[in-house]
Design an enzyme around this catalytic site. Structure first.
Site, mmCIF file in Angstrom:
data_model
loop_
_atom_site.group_PDB
_atom_site.id
_atom_site.type_symbol
_atom_site.label_atom_id
_atom_site.label_comp_id
_atom_site.label_asym_id
_atom_site.label_seq_id
_atom_site.Cartn_x
_atom_site.Cartn_y
_atom_site.Cartn_z
ATOM 1 N N GLU A 63 -50.335 -2.451 -1.029
ATOM 2 C CA GLU A 63 -49.219 -1.798 -1.728
ATOM 3 C C GLU A 63 -49.281 -2.055 -3.231
ATOM 4 O O GLU A 63 -49.456 -3.190 -3.671
ATOM 5 C CB GLU A 63 -47.905 -2.337 -1.133
ATOM 6 C CG GLU A 63 -46.639 -1.678 -1.656
ATOM 7 C CD GLU A 63 -45.378 -2.230 -0.967
ATOM 8 O OE1 GLU A 63 -45.500 -2.888 0.098
ATOM 9 O OE2 GLU A 63 -44.282 -2.021 -1.495
ATOM 10 N N GLY A 97 -37.597 -2.274 0.959
ATOM 11 C CA GLY A 97 -36.356 -3.032 0.857
ATOM 12 C C GLY A 97 -36.201 -3.653 -0.512
ATOM 13 O O GLY A 97 -37.172 -3.837 -1.247
ATOM 14 N N LYS A 106 -45.638 -8.483 5.889
ATOM 15 C CA LYS A 106 -46.192 -8.144 4.566
ATOM 16 C C LYS A 106 -46.207 -9.414 3.743
ATOM 17 O O LYS A 106 -45.227 -10.163 3.740
ATOM 18 C CB LYS A 106 -45.302 -7.080 3.928
ATOM 19 C CG LYS A 106 -45.436 -6.911 2.434
ATOM 20 C CD LYS A 106 -44.699 -5.644 1.981
ATOM 21 C CE LYS A 106 -43.860 -5.879 0.743
ATOM 22 N NZ LYS A 106 -43.106 -4.673 0.342
ATOM 23 N N LYS A 109 -37.859 4.004 -1.228
ATOM 24 C CA LYS A 109 -36.647 3.209 -1.470
ATOM 25 C C LYS A 109 -35.663 4.138 -2.149
ATOM 26 O O LYS A 109 -35.968 4.687 -3.213
ATOM 27 C CB LYS A 109 -36.941 2.043 -2.432
ATOM 28 C CG LYS A 109 -37.817 0.947 -1.875
ATOM 29 C CD LYS A 109 -38.035 -0.150 -2.911
ATOM 30 C CE LYS A 109 -38.974 -1.222 -2.347
ATOM 31 N NZ LYS A 109 -39.387 -2.187 -3.381
ATOM 32 N N LYS A 166 -46.946 -11.088 -0.160
ATOM 33 C CA LYS A 166 -47.065 -10.763 -1.579
ATOM 34 C C LYS A 166 -48.332 -11.418 -2.109
ATOM 35 O O LYS A 166 -48.630 -12.572 -1.764
ATOM 36 C CB LYS A 166 -45.847 -11.307 -2.330
ATOM 37 C CG LYS A 166 -44.543 -10.634 -1.938
ATOM 38 C CD LYS A 166 -44.466 -9.224 -2.479
ATOM 39 C CE LYS A 166 -43.094 -8.616 -2.282
ATOM 40 N NZ LYS A 166 -42.984 -7.278 -2.877
ATOM 41 N N ASP A 226 -48.786 -6.742 -0.714
ATOM 42 C CA ASP A 226 -48.086 -6.045 -1.804
ATOM 43 C C ASP A 226 -48.348 -6.792 -3.111
ATOM 44 O O ASP A 226 -47.999 -7.964 -3.241
ATOM 45 C CB ASP A 226 -46.577 -6.007 -1.508
ATOM 46 C CG ASP A 226 -45.792 -5.174 -2.515
ATOM 47 O OD1 ASP A 226 -46.397 -4.643 -3.465
ATOM 48 O OD2 ASP A 226 -44.558 -5.051 -2.338
ATOM 49 N N SER A 249 -41.033 -9.129 4.791
ATOM 50 C CA SER A 249 -41.805 -9.256 3.554
ATOM 51 C C SER A 249 -41.697 -10.709 3.104
ATOM 52 O O SER A 249 -40.598 -11.195 2.843
ATOM 53 C CB SER A 249 -41.227 -8.315 2.501
ATOM 54 O OG SER A 249 -41.790 -8.562 1.235
ATOM 55 N N ASP A 273 -45.360 2.114 -4.244
ATOM 56 C CA ASP A 273 -43.934 1.762 -4.269
ATOM 57 C C ASP A 273 -43.425 2.097 -5.677
ATOM 58 O O ASP A 273 -42.937 3.219 -5.912
ATOM 59 C CB ASP A 273 -43.805 0.261 -3.920
ATOM 60 C CG ASP A 273 -42.409 -0.319 -4.085
ATOM 61 O OD1 ASP A 273 -41.520 0.369 -4.595
ATOM 62 O OD2 ASP A 273 -42.186 -1.503 -3.713
HETATM 63 O O1 OSB Z 1 -41.980 -4.680 -3.831
HETATM 64 O O2 OSB Z 1 -41.180 -4.215 -1.946
HETATM 65 C C1 OSB Z 1 -41.086 -4.821 -3.002
HETATM 66 C C2 OSB Z 1 -38.006 -7.104 -2.941
HETATM 67 C C3 OSB Z 1 -37.521 -6.928 -4.225
HETATM 68 C C4 OSB Z 1 -38.209 -6.103 -5.087
HETATM 69 C C5 OSB Z 1 -39.386 -5.468 -4.665
HETATM 70 C C6 OSB Z 1 -39.875 -5.633 -3.387
HETATM 71 C C7 OSB Z 1 -39.178 -6.493 -2.516
HETATM 72 C C8 OSB Z 1 -39.630 -6.807 -1.170
HETATM 73 C C9 OSB Z 1 -38.586 -7.326 -0.194
HETATM 74 O O3 OSB Z 1 -40.776 -6.757 -0.818
HETATM 75 C C10 OSB Z 1 -38.251 -6.368 0.875
HETATM 76 C C11 OSB Z 1 -37.000 -6.783 1.631
HETATM 77 O O4 OSB Z 1 -37.132 -7.542 2.578
HETATM 78 O O5 OSB Z 1 -35.889 -6.333 1.275
HETATM 79 MG MG MG Z 2 -43.351 -3.224 -3.002
#
Ligand code: OSB
Ligand code: MG
Length: 369
Positions: free
Chosen positions: A213, A290, A161, A262, A163, A188, A135, A238
Protein backbone atom coordinates in the site's frame (compact mmCIF):
# COMPACT_ATOMS: atom_id res chain seq x y z
CA UNK A 1 -34.67 18.74 6.15
CA UNK A 2 -34.18 22.10 7.81
CA UNK A 3 -30.90 22.47 9.70
CA UNK A 4 -31.79 23.98 13.07
CA UNK A 5 -28.45 23.65 14.82
CA UNK A 6 -24.95 22.22 14.33
CA UNK A 7 -22.58 21.32 17.13
CA UNK A 8 -18.88 20.50 16.79
CA UNK A 9 -17.07 18.57 19.51
CA UNK A 10 -13.31 18.44 19.13
CA UNK A 11 -12.36 15.15 20.80
CA UNK A 12 -9.03 13.79 21.98
CA UNK A 13 -9.22 10.10 22.83
CA UNK A 14 -6.46 8.00 24.39
CA UNK A 15 -5.52 4.98 22.26
CA UNK A 16 -4.94 1.70 24.11
CA UNK A 17 -1.48 1.59 22.57
CA UNK A 18 0.52 4.03 20.42
CA UNK A 19 0.07 3.66 16.67
CA UNK A 20 3.30 4.22 14.74
CA UNK A 21 3.58 4.69 10.99
CA UNK A 22 6.26 6.06 8.65
CA UNK A 23 4.76 9.54 9.24
CA UNK A 24 4.77 9.49 13.03
CA UNK A 25 3.40 8.12 16.26
CA UNK A 26 -0.20 8.61 17.36
CA UNK A 27 -0.88 8.34 21.12
CA UNK A 28 -4.14 10.25 21.31
CA UNK A 29 -6.57 10.25 18.47
CA UNK A 30 -8.18 13.55 17.56
CA UNK A 31 -11.41 13.88 15.64
CA UNK A 32 -14.44 16.14 15.42
CA UNK A 33 -17.86 14.80 16.21
CA UNK A 34 -20.49 16.73 14.28
CA UNK A 35 -24.07 16.76 15.51
CA UNK A 36 -26.71 18.23 13.20
CA UNK A 37 -30.20 18.84 14.57
CA UNK A 38 -33.30 18.95 12.40
CA UNK A 39 -36.76 19.02 13.94
CA UNK A 40 -35.61 17.39 17.17
CA UNK A 41 -33.69 14.60 15.38
CA UNK A 42 -29.87 14.44 15.63
CA UNK A 43 -27.53 13.20 12.91
CA UNK A 44 -23.93 12.30 13.76
CA UNK A 45 -20.83 12.64 11.63
CA UNK A 46 -17.14 12.09 12.29
CA UNK A 47 -14.44 14.25 10.78
CA UNK A 48 -11.38 11.99 10.83
CA UNK A 49 -8.66 14.67 10.57
CA UNK A 50 -5.87 13.93 13.05
CA UNK A 51 -4.12 16.41 15.36
CA UNK A 52 -0.94 16.45 13.22
CA UNK A 53 -0.61 16.94 9.43
CA UNK A 54 1.21 13.60 8.95
CA UNK A 55 -1.22 11.51 6.94
CA UNK A 56 -2.75 14.53 5.24
CA UNK A 57 -2.43 18.33 5.38
CA UNK A 58 -5.83 18.48 7.06
CA UNK A 59 -5.79 18.52 10.86
CA UNK A 60 -8.47 18.68 13.53
CA UNK A 61 -7.49 22.35 13.88
CA UNK A 62 -7.92 23.22 10.18
CA UNK A 63 -11.17 21.28 10.10
CA UNK A 64 -12.57 23.19 13.11
CA UNK A 65 -11.66 26.44 11.33
CA UNK A 66 -13.18 25.48 7.95
CA UNK A 67 -16.32 24.06 9.53
CA UNK A 68 -16.89 26.96 11.92
CA UNK A 69 -15.93 29.88 9.69
CA UNK A 70 -17.07 28.69 6.25
CA UNK A 71 -19.37 25.66 6.23
CA UNK A 72 -21.66 25.98 9.25
CA UNK A 73 -22.82 29.55 8.49
CA UNK A 74 -23.88 28.35 5.03
CA UNK A 75 -25.97 25.51 6.36
CA UNK A 76 -27.65 26.55 9.59
CA UNK A 77 -31.24 27.65 9.01
CA UNK A 78 -31.23 26.18 5.50
CA UNK A 79 -33.21 23.37 3.89
CA UNK A 80 -30.86 20.55 2.73
CA UNK A 81 -32.14 17.72 0.56
CA UNK A 82 -29.45 15.08 1.05
CA UNK A 83 -25.71 14.40 0.93
CA UNK A 84 -25.47 15.30 -2.75
CA UNK A 85 -27.22 18.64 -2.16
CA UNK A 86 -24.86 19.30 0.77
CA UNK A 87 -21.78 18.66 -1.38
CA UNK A 88 -23.06 21.03 -4.07
CA UNK A 89 -23.13 23.79 -1.45
CA UNK A 90 -19.61 22.98 -0.24
CA UNK A 91 -18.09 22.66 -3.72
CA UNK A 92 -16.93 26.31 -3.69
CA UNK A 93 -14.26 25.31 -1.16
CA UNK A 94 -11.10 23.74 -2.51
CA UNK A 95 -9.84 20.72 -0.58
CA UNK A 96 -10.66 20.00 3.08
CA UNK A 97 -12.19 16.62 2.24
CA UNK A 98 -12.34 15.38 5.83
CA UNK A 99 -14.31 18.42 6.99
CA UNK A 100 -16.77 17.92 4.12
CA UNK A 101 -17.02 14.20 4.75
CA UNK A 102 -17.89 14.61 8.43
CA UNK A 103 -20.81 16.88 7.53
CA UNK A 104 -22.00 14.54 4.80
CA UNK A 105 -22.01 11.60 7.22
CA UNK A 106 -24.23 13.55 9.63
CA UNK A 107 -26.66 14.42 6.80
CA UNK A 108 -26.88 10.74 5.79
CA UNK A 109 -27.46 9.74 9.42
CA UNK A 110 -30.32 12.26 9.61
CA UNK A 111 -31.72 11.02 6.29
CA UNK A 112 -31.70 7.44 7.54
CA UNK A 113 -33.35 8.37 10.83
CA UNK A 114 -36.06 10.42 9.11
CA UNK A 115 -36.79 7.62 6.61
CA UNK A 116 -36.42 4.80 9.16
CA UNK A 117 -33.68 3.18 7.04
CA UNK A 118 -30.28 1.86 8.08
CA UNK A 119 -27.12 3.18 6.44
CA UNK A 120 -26.70 -0.18 4.77
CA UNK A 121 -30.13 0.07 3.13
CA UNK A 122 -29.62 3.71 2.14
CA UNK A 123 -26.32 2.79 0.47
CA UNK A 124 -27.46 -0.47 -1.09
CA UNK A 125 -25.25 -2.75 0.99
CA UNK A 126 -25.54 -6.46 0.33
CA UNK A 127 -24.32 -8.10 3.56
CA UNK A 128 -24.98 -7.88 7.29
CA UNK A 129 -21.40 -8.55 8.31
CA UNK A 130 -18.18 -7.52 6.65
CA UNK A 131 -14.72 -9.08 6.48
CA UNK A 132 -12.16 -7.19 8.48
CA UNK A 133 -8.49 -7.23 9.36
CA UNK A 134 -6.20 -5.33 11.67
CA UNK A 135 -3.58 -2.69 10.88
CA UNK A 136 -0.53 -2.99 13.13
CA UNK A 137 1.85 -0.08 13.65
CA UNK A 138 5.65 -0.27 13.63
CA UNK A 139 6.79 -1.95 16.86
CA UNK A 140 9.95 -1.43 18.91
CA UNK A 141 11.54 -4.60 17.55
CA UNK A 142 10.81 -7.20 14.91
CA UNK A 143 10.24 -9.72 17.71
CA UNK A 144 7.60 -7.42 19.27
CA UNK A 145 5.92 -7.21 15.88
CA UNK A 146 5.76 -10.99 15.44
CA UNK A 147 4.27 -11.27 18.94
CA UNK A 148 1.72 -8.57 18.21
CA UNK A 149 0.69 -10.28 14.95
CA UNK A 150 0.39 -13.56 16.82
CA UNK A 151 -1.85 -11.93 19.43
CA UNK A 152 -4.25 -10.54 16.82
CA UNK A 153 -4.37 -13.88 15.01
CA UNK A 154 -5.38 -15.57 18.27
CA UNK A 155 -8.15 -13.00 18.64
CA UNK A 156 -9.48 -14.19 15.28
CA UNK A 157 -8.21 -11.62 12.78
CA UNK A 158 -7.78 -13.37 9.44
CA UNK A 159 -5.94 -10.58 7.66
CA UNK A 160 -3.04 -8.53 8.97
CA UNK A 161 -1.53 -5.31 7.65
CA UNK A 162 1.83 -4.16 8.93
CA UNK A 163 3.28 -0.69 8.59
CA UNK A 164 6.70 -0.40 6.99
CA UNK A 165 9.31 2.34 6.50
CA UNK A 166 12.95 2.36 5.31
CA UNK A 167 15.01 0.00 7.52
CA UNK A 168 11.85 -1.46 9.06
CA UNK A 169 10.61 -3.17 5.92
CA UNK A 170 12.34 -6.32 4.67
CA UNK A 171 13.29 -8.00 7.95
CA UNK A 172 9.95 -7.19 9.63
CA UNK A 173 7.94 -8.55 6.72
CA UNK A 174 10.15 -11.64 6.26
CA UNK A 175 9.91 -12.57 9.94
CA UNK A 176 6.11 -12.20 10.01
CA UNK A 177 5.81 -14.25 6.84
CA UNK A 178 8.17 -16.92 8.24
CA UNK A 179 6.13 -17.21 11.43
CA UNK A 180 2.77 -17.29 9.57
CA UNK A 181 3.25 -18.82 6.10
CA UNK A 182 -0.46 -18.88 5.18
CA UNK A 183 -1.53 -15.56 6.69
CA UNK A 184 -3.34 -13.01 4.51
CA UNK A 185 -0.66 -10.34 4.87
CA UNK A 186 -0.17 -6.88 3.40
CA UNK A 187 2.13 -3.92 4.04
CA UNK A 188 1.54 -0.15 4.12
CA UNK A 189 4.41 2.32 3.57
CA UNK A 190 2.42 5.57 3.87
CA UNK A 191 4.54 7.25 1.16
CA UNK A 192 7.92 6.50 2.74
CA UNK A 193 9.77 5.69 -0.52
CA UNK A 194 10.72 7.18 -3.87
CA UNK A 195 10.81 5.38 -7.22
CA UNK A 196 14.57 4.95 -6.61
CA UNK A 197 14.50 3.90 -2.96
CA UNK A 198 11.53 1.55 -3.52
CA UNK A 199 13.97 -0.85 -5.23
CA UNK A 200 14.78 -2.20 -1.75
CA UNK A 201 11.21 -3.52 -1.54
CA UNK A 202 11.81 -5.99 -4.40
CA UNK A 203 12.38 -8.99 -2.04
CA UNK A 204 8.82 -8.49 -0.71
CA UNK A 205 7.60 -9.58 -4.14
CA UNK A 206 8.36 -13.22 -3.19
CA UNK A 207 6.34 -13.21 0.04
CA UNK A 208 2.89 -13.71 -1.43
CA UNK A 209 1.58 -10.43 -0.03
CA UNK A 210 -1.97 -9.33 -0.78
CA UNK A 211 -0.67 -5.88 -1.71
CA UNK A 212 1.86 -3.14 -1.05
CA UNK A 213 0.00 0.00 0.00
CA UNK A 214 1.07 3.54 -0.95
CA UNK A 215 4.84 3.16 -1.38
CA UNK A 216 5.39 6.61 -3.01
CA UNK A 217 4.26 10.20 -2.54
CA UNK A 218 0.58 11.01 -2.51
CA UNK A 219 0.88 13.38 -5.49
CA UNK A 220 2.81 10.85 -7.55
CA UNK A 221 0.52 8.68 -9.66
CA UNK A 222 3.08 8.79 -12.46
CA UNK A 223 5.93 7.13 -10.56
CA UNK A 224 3.51 4.57 -9.11
CA UNK A 225 2.69 3.70 -12.72
CA UNK A 226 6.40 3.06 -13.31
CA UNK A 227 6.77 1.05 -10.10
CA UNK A 228 3.76 -1.27 -10.48
CA UNK A 229 5.15 -3.10 -13.58
CA UNK A 230 8.31 -3.91 -11.59
CA UNK A 231 6.25 -5.93 -9.07
CA UNK A 232 4.04 -8.99 -9.34
CA UNK A 233 2.41 -7.97 -6.05
CA UNK A 234 -0.46 -5.51 -6.60
CA UNK A 235 0.17 -1.95 -5.48
CA UNK A 236 -2.74 -0.38 -3.61
CA UNK A 237 -3.24 3.37 -3.40
CA UNK A 238 -4.53 5.14 -0.29
CA UNK A 239 -3.23 8.75 0.08
CA UNK A 240 -3.06 9.27 -3.72
CA UNK A 241 -6.78 8.75 -4.35
CA UNK A 242 -8.75 11.86 -3.41
CA UNK A 243 -11.56 11.55 -5.97
CA UNK A 244 -13.18 9.37 -8.61
CA UNK A 245 -11.01 11.15 -11.18
CA UNK A 246 -7.83 10.08 -9.39
CA UNK A 247 -9.14 6.52 -9.16
CA UNK A 248 -9.90 6.41 -12.89
CA UNK A 249 -6.55 7.92 -13.84
CA UNK A 250 -4.62 5.59 -11.50
CA UNK A 251 -6.34 2.56 -13.02
CA UNK A 252 -5.94 3.81 -16.61
CA UNK A 253 -2.21 4.44 -16.19
CA UNK A 254 -1.60 1.22 -14.26
CA UNK A 255 -0.45 3.01 -11.10
CA UNK A 256 -2.15 0.40 -8.89
CA UNK A 257 -4.33 -2.72 -9.08
CA UNK A 258 -6.25 -2.21 -5.83
CA UNK A 259 -7.80 0.86 -4.22
CA UNK A 260 -8.25 1.66 -0.54
CA UNK A 261 -11.43 3.71 -0.08
CA UNK A 262 -11.74 6.08 2.90
CA UNK A 263 -14.72 8.40 2.85
CA UNK A 264 -12.83 11.09 4.79
CA UNK A 265 -9.94 11.18 2.34
CA UNK A 266 -12.20 11.43 -0.74
CA UNK A 267 -14.48 14.13 0.68
CA UNK A 268 -17.48 12.07 1.70
CA UNK A 269 -19.72 9.10 1.30
CA UNK A 270 -21.11 10.03 -2.12
CA UNK A 271 -17.63 10.26 -3.67
CA UNK A 272 -16.64 7.01 -1.91
CA UNK A 273 -19.64 5.27 -3.47
CA UNK A 274 -18.76 6.66 -6.92
CA UNK A 275 -15.24 5.24 -6.61
CA UNK A 276 -16.67 1.91 -5.48
CA UNK A 277 -19.09 1.82 -8.44
CA UNK A 278 -16.38 2.65 -10.95
CA UNK A 279 -13.98 0.03 -9.56
CA UNK A 280 -16.74 -2.57 -9.37
CA UNK A 281 -17.58 -1.97 -13.03
CA UNK A 282 -13.93 -2.44 -14.05
CA UNK A 283 -13.35 -5.36 -11.63
CA UNK A 284 -10.73 -3.49 -9.60
CA UNK A 285 -10.82 -4.81 -6.02
CA UNK A 286 -11.45 -2.23 -3.30
CA UNK A 287 -11.45 -2.33 0.50
CA UNK A 288 -12.43 0.07 3.24
CA UNK A 289 -9.52 1.84 4.90
CA UNK A 290 -9.61 3.11 8.47
CA UNK A 291 -8.61 6.24 10.37
CA UNK A 292 -8.81 4.80 13.91
CA UNK A 293 -12.45 5.90 13.94
CA UNK A 294 -14.73 6.18 16.95
CA UNK A 295 -17.88 4.06 16.95
CA UNK A 296 -19.60 6.74 14.84
CA UNK A 297 -17.22 6.64 11.89
CA UNK A 298 -16.84 2.88 12.30
CA UNK A 299 -20.60 2.40 11.75
CA UNK A 300 -20.33 4.35 8.48
CA UNK A 301 -17.28 2.32 7.39
CA UNK A 302 -19.07 -0.96 8.10
CA UNK A 303 -22.05 0.11 5.99
CA UNK A 304 -19.80 1.29 3.15
CA UNK A 305 -17.86 -1.98 3.23
CA UNK A 306 -21.12 -3.91 2.78
CA UNK A 307 -21.35 -2.72 -0.86
CA UNK A 308 -20.70 -5.57 -3.31
CA UNK A 309 -17.35 -4.37 -4.70
CA UNK A 310 -15.60 -4.47 -1.31
CA UNK A 311 -13.99 -7.82 -1.99
CA UNK A 312 -11.02 -7.48 0.38
CA UNK A 313 -11.06 -7.24 4.20
CA UNK A 314 -11.24 -3.68 5.57
CA UNK A 315 -9.15 -1.89 8.22
CA UNK A 316 -12.20 -1.93 10.48
CA UNK A 317 -11.25 -3.67 13.70
CA UNK A 318 -13.22 -4.27 16.89
CA UNK A 319 -13.54 -1.39 19.38
CA UNK A 320 -11.25 -3.26 21.72
CA UNK A 321 -8.33 -2.91 19.30
CA UNK A 322 -8.35 0.87 19.75
CA UNK A 323 -10.19 2.17 22.78
CA UNK A 324 -10.75 1.35 26.44
CA UNK A 325 -13.70 3.74 26.25
CA UNK A 326 -15.55 4.70 23.05
CA UNK A 327 -18.08 7.51 22.56
CA UNK A 328 -20.96 5.19 21.66
CA UNK A 329 -22.75 2.72 23.92
CA UNK A 330 -22.18 -0.32 21.66
CA UNK A 331 -18.80 -2.05 21.39
CA UNK A 332 -18.03 -3.73 18.05
CA UNK A 333 -16.75 -7.25 18.49
CA UNK A 334 -15.02 -9.64 16.13
CA UNK A 335 -16.89 -12.76 14.99
CA UNK A 336 -14.88 -16.00 14.78
CA UNK A 337 -14.82 -15.73 10.96
CA UNK A 338 -13.00 -12.36 11.10
CA UNK A 339 -16.12 -10.32 10.38
CA UNK A 340 -17.94 -7.56 12.25
CA UNK A 341 -21.74 -7.18 12.27
CA UNK A 342 -23.30 -4.02 10.85
CA UNK A 343 -25.45 -1.94 13.20
CA UNK A 344 -29.14 -2.38 12.32
CA UNK A 345 -30.91 0.71 13.67
CA UNK A 346 -32.01 3.66 11.53
CA UNK A 347 -29.21 5.83 10.15
CA UNK A 348 -25.80 4.91 11.54
CA UNK A 349 -27.59 2.93 14.24
CA UNK A 350 -25.41 4.21 17.07
CA UNK A 351 -26.21 5.84 20.39
CA UNK A 352 -23.80 8.32 21.98
CA UNK A 353 -22.35 7.77 25.44
CA UNK A 354 -22.71 11.36 26.60
CA UNK A 355 -20.55 10.95 29.68
CA UNK A 356 -17.66 9.53 27.64
CA UNK A 357 -18.17 12.20 24.99
CA UNK A 358 -17.88 14.93 27.59
CA UNK A 359 -14.73 13.45 29.07
CA UNK A 360 -12.93 13.47 25.68
CA UNK A 361 -14.13 16.87 24.50
CA UNK A 362 -11.42 19.56 24.37
CA UNK A 363 -13.57 22.26 22.76
CA UNK A 364 -17.13 22.70 21.57
CA UNK A 365 -18.89 25.08 19.22
CA UNK A 366 -22.62 25.36 18.63
CA UNK A 367 -24.35 27.39 15.93
CA UNK A 368 -28.14 27.80 15.92
CA UNK A 369 -30.47 29.18 13.30
O1 OSB B 1 -2.61 4.53 6.15
O2 OSB B 1 -4.28 3.29 6.43
C1 OSB B 1 -3.54 4.16 6.86
C2 OSB B 1 -4.51 5.07 10.46
C3 OSB B 1 -4.37 6.45 10.43
C4 OSB B 1 -3.94 7.05 9.27
C5 OSB B 1 -3.65 6.27 8.14
C6 OSB B 1 -3.79 4.90 8.15
C7 OSB B 1 -4.21 4.28 9.35
C8 OSB B 1 -4.32 2.84 9.52
C9 OSB B 1 -5.22 2.35 10.64
O3 OSB B 1 -3.70 2.04 8.88
C10 OSB B 1 -6.46 1.71 10.16
C11 OSB B 1 -7.46 1.52 11.29
O4 OSB B 1 -7.38 0.49 11.95
O5 OSB B 1 -8.33 2.39 11.50
MG1 MG C 1 -2.81 3.44 4.28
Amino acid sequence: MRIDQIKLCHLRMPLKSPFETSFGRILHRDCILIIINSNGVSGYGECVADRDPGYSYETSGTAMHILKDFFLPLLVGKEIQDGVDLQRRLAFARGHPMAKSGLEMAIWDLTGKLQGKSFKDLLGGVSDQVSVGVSIGIQRTTQDLVESVSGFISQGYGRIKIKIKPDRDIVDTFEVRKAFPDLLLQVDANSAYTLESAKVLKPLDNLNLLMIEQPLDEDDLWDHSKLQPQFRTPLCLDESILSLRHARQAIEMGACRIINIKMGRVGGLSEAIKIHNYCHKWAVPVWCGGMLETGVGRAANLALASLPGFSLPGDISATDRYYEQDIITHRYTLNPNSTIDLPTGPGLGVELDLKALKSFSISEIEIRA
